[in-house]
Design a protein around this motif. Structure first.
Motif, short mmCIF file in Angstrom:
data_model
loop_
_atom_site.label_atom_id
_atom_site.label_comp_id
_atom_site.label_asym_id
_atom_site.label_seq_id
_atom_site.Cartn_x
_atom_site.Cartn_y
_atom_site.Cartn_z
N PRO A 132 0.82 -1.22 0.00
CA PRO A 132 0.00 0.00 0.00
C PRO A 132 0.85 1.26 0.00
O PRO A 132 1.94 1.29 0.60
N GLY A 133 0.37 2.28 -0.67
CA GLY A 133 1.04 3.58 -0.65
C GLY A 133 0.40 4.47 0.39
O GLY A 133 -0.56 4.08 1.08
N LEU A 134 0.90 5.69 0.51
CA LEU A 134 0.37 6.62 1.50
C LEU A 134 -1.11 6.92 1.24
O LEU A 134 -1.90 7.08 2.16
N LYS A 135 -1.51 6.93 -0.02
CA LYS A 135 -2.90 7.22 -0.37
C LYS A 135 -3.85 6.11 0.05
O LYS A 135 -5.07 6.31 0.14
N ASP A 136 -3.32 4.90 0.31
CA ASP A 136 -4.14 3.76 0.70
C ASP A 136 -4.29 3.63 2.22
O ASP A 136 -5.16 2.90 2.70
N LYS A 137 -3.43 4.33 2.96
CA LYS A 137 -3.46 4.21 4.41
C LYS A 137 -4.58 5.07 5.01
O LYS A 137 -5.18 5.90 4.34
N ILE A 138 -4.86 4.82 6.30
CA ILE A 138 -5.84 5.63 7.01
C ILE A 138 -5.14 6.87 7.57
O ILE A 138 -4.11 6.76 8.23
N HIS A 139 -5.71 8.02 7.30
CA HIS A 139 -5.09 9.29 7.71
C HIS A 139 -5.72 9.89 8.97
O HIS A 139 -5.15 10.79 9.58
N CYS A 140 -6.89 9.39 9.33
CA CYS A 140 -7.57 9.89 10.53
C CYS A 140 -8.49 8.80 11.05
O CYS A 140 -9.29 8.24 10.30
N VAL A 141 -8.38 8.49 12.34
CA VAL A 141 -9.23 7.49 12.98
C VAL A 141 -10.22 8.21 13.89
O VAL A 141 -9.82 8.99 14.76
N VAL A 142 -11.51 7.95 13.68
CA VAL A 142 -12.57 8.60 14.44
C VAL A 142 -13.33 7.54 15.23
O VAL A 142 -13.80 6.55 14.66
#
Length: 430
Positions: free
Chosen positions: A309-319
């Motif tokens: 996975p690239g950076l665009k595939d990762k989760i950037h914010c967990v709510v």
């Protein structure tokens, strides 16, 4: 003449002050000194608003009522939409035992003792309280242990507490709704390889994760929609990892985020979202429509496993999405990843908000819940955001939209913090 002092101990006073943003309490009336009668009460307490009545009994209950209105002897009913009842048991010192009940009753501030409809203190000029759940619909056992004989009754003026000023400022007009949509539409990550923020929603079963997506989707569509499955089942209705893309609408040309929905958190072995699956989601390994297996996390040979996975595939914010205080369902590994907490169903737990959503930041009960969640999850109070999801409505409304859009803005700001931590000048867009 000796000074009249409070009968509350340090813990009790701290508990009580937490309801008023830790304002000062000034003792006006103490029944064991001034007398268990209405005349003494009115002599000491009239025209002293805002005030809180604190009653104690032998069963260890400390309970009472708050009002922003002045006590008078006009023989007329008074309506106070900021009033509430409270109760906690001094013999069971636990943070979750403070009960607060809001309402919008009519009070009889007459020649009798303080009459809050459901509770009448100094009843018949005696060391007792009359109890009838009525307006507040409380459980008598939880309120006062069915012990109506008082060992003390005190009244305090709540100093430095503004009954009319909200503790978080929000503009509720249509211009603010348009401004929030503009802020969201104009946001973009400064990392060139990422076009949309990926925001993961996690939380207990039934907390409202899927409903939150449906509600956000409704805001942009301009009408209430139900793309994601929702309900009240005891186990998670979301059994797949889903990535939801929101189509631009409502005058917005670009939606710079996607919402990812996961299986609900559940208690018990082999139930709910697995911690290892949670870690794989964050790293971008799990692809859309992967069906969770609570008894076994995803394996690298799965066709839904993204090996690189690239950076665009990762989760950037967990709510983290909760409806009250179900934080006991969390593991420490999950808690440390949260950037934001959404409190749903606030209108169902607070009658003051149910009557008018604009009261959300004037509700003492919601303020208390937010402070408890902030403390238990270890996040700042500014990271705790109440929202109301669309559930039974047929059409959207501006007030609900403003709360929902404000939550999205906070998510995007939290996402900026994620990228700041990964800041690399070579990846920054021009």
């Amino acid at each position: 003449m000796s000074t009249v002092t409070s009968s509350l101990n340090k813990w009790q006073k701290k508990k009580l002050c937490s309801l008023f943003n830790h304002a000062n309490l000034s003792l006006l009336f103490k029944a064991s000194v001034h007398g268990y009668n209405a005349n003494a009460f009115h002599q000491k307490c009239n025209m002293q608003r805002p005030t809180v009545i604190v009653a104690c009994n032998e069963s260890g209950y400390v309970f009472g009522a708050f009002t922003c209105k002045d006590f008078l002897q006009t023989n007329q009913n008074v309506v106070d939409d900021k009033a509430f009842l409270f109760s906690f048991n001094d013999k069971e010192i636990k943070e979750d035992l403070l009960r607060v009940l809001s309402g919008n009753p009519q009070y009889a501030f007459t020649d009798t003792g303080p009459d809050f409809g459901s509770l009448v203190f100094l009843y018949n000029n005696s060391a007792s309280v009359y109890s009838n759940p009525g307006t507040y619909q409380f459980d008598p056992q939880q309120m006062h242990g069915n012990d109506l004989q008082l060992t003390e009754c005190e009244v305090y003026r709540v100093e430095g507490f503004n009954c009319s000023k909200p503790w978080r400022n929000v503009q509720w007009n249509s211009e603010r709704r348009k401004a929030l949509l503009s802020i969201i539409s104009g946001w973009k990550p400064f990392v060139s390889s990422v076009k949309q923020a990926r925001i993961l929603l996690v939380g207990p079963v039934g907390a409202g994760k899927s409903s939150f997506f449906n509600s956000i989707n409704s805001v942009f569509k301009g009408y209430v929609s139900s793309q994601a499955n929702t309900g009240t089942a005891g186990t998670s209705l979301t059994i797949q990892f889903r990535t939801y893309y929101i189509k631009p609408g409502s005058g917005v040309s670009h939606v710079p985020f996607t919402l990812c929905d996961s299986m609900g958190l559940e208690e018990g072995l082999n139930t709910g979202l697995d911690v290892d699956d949670f870690a794989s989601i964050l790293k971008g390994h799990i692809q859309d429509r992967y069906q969770f297996n609570p008894s076994m996390p995803i394996q690298p040979d799965s066709p839904h496993f993204h090996k690189s996975p690239g950076l665009k595939d990762k989760i950037h914010c967990v709510v983290y999405v909760i409806d009250t205080c179900k934080v006991k369902l969390l593991s420490d590994k999950m808690i440390e990843k949260f950037a934001l907490v959404l409190l749903t169903k606030m209108d169902e737990t607070c009658p003051l908000v149910a009557g008018d959503l604009k009261n959300v930041y004037q509700s003492h009960y919601i303020n208390k819940v937010m402070q408890e969640v902030s403390a238990q999850l270890g996040v700042s109070l500014s990271a705790v955001v109440p929202v109301k999801n669309y559930c039974h409505e047929l059409e959207i409304d501006s007030q609900t939209d403003i709360l929902l859009l404000n939550a999205v803005v906070q998510m995007l700001r939290a996402t900026e913090g994620y990228f700041d931590d990964l800041y690399n000048p070579d990846e920054r867009s021009e």
